[in-house]
Design an enzyme around this catalytic site. Structure first.
Site, PDB file in Angstrom:
ATOM      1  N   HIS A   9      49.137  30.719  46.227  1.00 35.48           N
ATOM      2  CA  HIS A   9      49.154  29.899  47.430  1.00 35.48           C
ATOM      3  C   HIS A   9      50.237  30.349  48.400  1.00 35.48           C
ATOM      4  CE1 HIS A   9      49.236  26.338  49.990  1.00 35.48           C
ATOM      5  NE2 HIS A   9      48.026  26.095  49.518  1.00 35.48           N
ATOM      6  N   ASN A  59      50.753  42.532  33.105  1.00 34.78           N
ATOM      7  CA  ASN A  59      50.298  41.472  32.216  1.00 34.78           C
ATOM      8  C   ASN A  59      48.776  41.515  31.999  1.00 34.78           C
ATOM      9  OD1 ASN A  59      50.692  39.209  30.589  1.00 34.78           O
ATOM     10  ND2 ASN A  59      50.426  37.798  32.292  1.00 34.78           N
ATOM     11  N   LYS A  60      48.358  40.853  30.971  1.00 34.20           N
ATOM     12  CA  LYS A  60      46.946  40.624  30.617  1.00 34.20           C
ATOM     13  C   LYS A  60      46.227  41.881  30.137  1.00 34.20           C
ATOM     14  CE  LYS A  60      46.575  36.533  33.480  1.00 34.20           C
ATOM     15  NZ  LYS A  60      45.804  35.794  34.464  1.00 34.20           N
ATOM     16  N   ASP A  62      45.421  42.330  27.244  1.00 32.24           N
ATOM     17  CA  ASP A  62      44.456  41.826  26.273  1.00 32.24           C
ATOM     18  C   ASP A  62      43.140  41.410  26.917  1.00 32.24           C
ATOM     19  OD1 ASP A  62      46.305  39.761  27.291  1.00 32.24           O
ATOM     20  OD2 ASP A  62      45.030  38.378  26.182  1.00 32.24           O
ATOM     21  N   ALA A 130      51.180  38.088  27.915  1.00 36.44           N
ATOM     22  CA  ALA A 130      51.926  36.845  27.689  1.00 36.44           C
ATOM     23  C   ALA A 130      51.272  36.037  26.572  1.00 36.44           C
ATOM     24  CB  ALA A 130      51.986  36.030  28.981  1.00 36.44           C
TER      25      ALA A 130
END
Length: 178
Positions: A9, A59-60, A62, A130
């Site tokens: 945002h 990140n991410k 996975d 994370a």
């Protein structure tokens, strides 16, 4: 330290600017599957303007389709990447190389952390999750090393901790014990 996980945002612009001007060192969290979004670009400009050293948590990992988090034994991050199926390694490499190219357009040289010899010349990318905690030890290791390099004399243990709170909101429904 400043950890910036850029909320989508636009209302968070002032929060990002204040944090970026206060930080001695930052971790910029980028979703490896999404890349640099407008708010991420804004943070990169803030860090560049303030000459704040930073590392990037990719990140991410996975969430890369087919990514395996465990191979029956504890592997370091580099070994885990090398043990992925070849097509998954190719997808991972494409995503992180795309990010390196994007960072280059902002004037930053970057690479995955285990390929870097001089951390004063390149931004370190640390793949992580994370959710599964994969890559978190490597991220902390990088943060400690960069702290020693860039913060030098500021790293002193004192009797009292100090910090800056950027934003606080009082919860009307919260009850406080006295």
């Amino acid at each position: 330290f400043l950890l910036i996980d850029t909320p989508g945002h636009a209302a968070f612009t002032n929060l990002r600017k204040r944090g970026g001007s206060l930080a001695d060192l930052a971790i910029l969290v980028i979703d490896i599957n999404e890349g640099i979004k407008p708010q991420t670009a804004e943070v990169i400009q803030i860090l560049k303007l303030n000459k704040t050293p930073f590392i990037i948590a990719l990140n991410k990992i996975d969430n890369i389709s087919g990514w395996r988090t465990s191979f029956g034994k504890e592997l370091g991050l580099k070994e885990n990447i090398e043990h992925q199926a070849q097509n998954i390694q190719d997808i991972f490499n494409e995503k992180y190389m795309t990010l390196i190219g994007a960072l280059n357009s902002y004037g930053f040289e970057a690479d995955i952390y285990f390929n870097i010899e001089d951390f004063t010349k390149k931004i370190a990318l640390v793949p992580c999750s994370a959710r599964t905690k994969q890559g978190i030890p490597e991220l902390i290791m990088m943060l400690c090393g960069l702290s020693q390099k860039y913060l030098g004399e500021k790293l002193k243990i004192g009797e009292h901790a100090k910090g800056v709170i950027l934003e606080i909101k009082k919860d009307k429904n919260a009850t406080y014990a006295e």
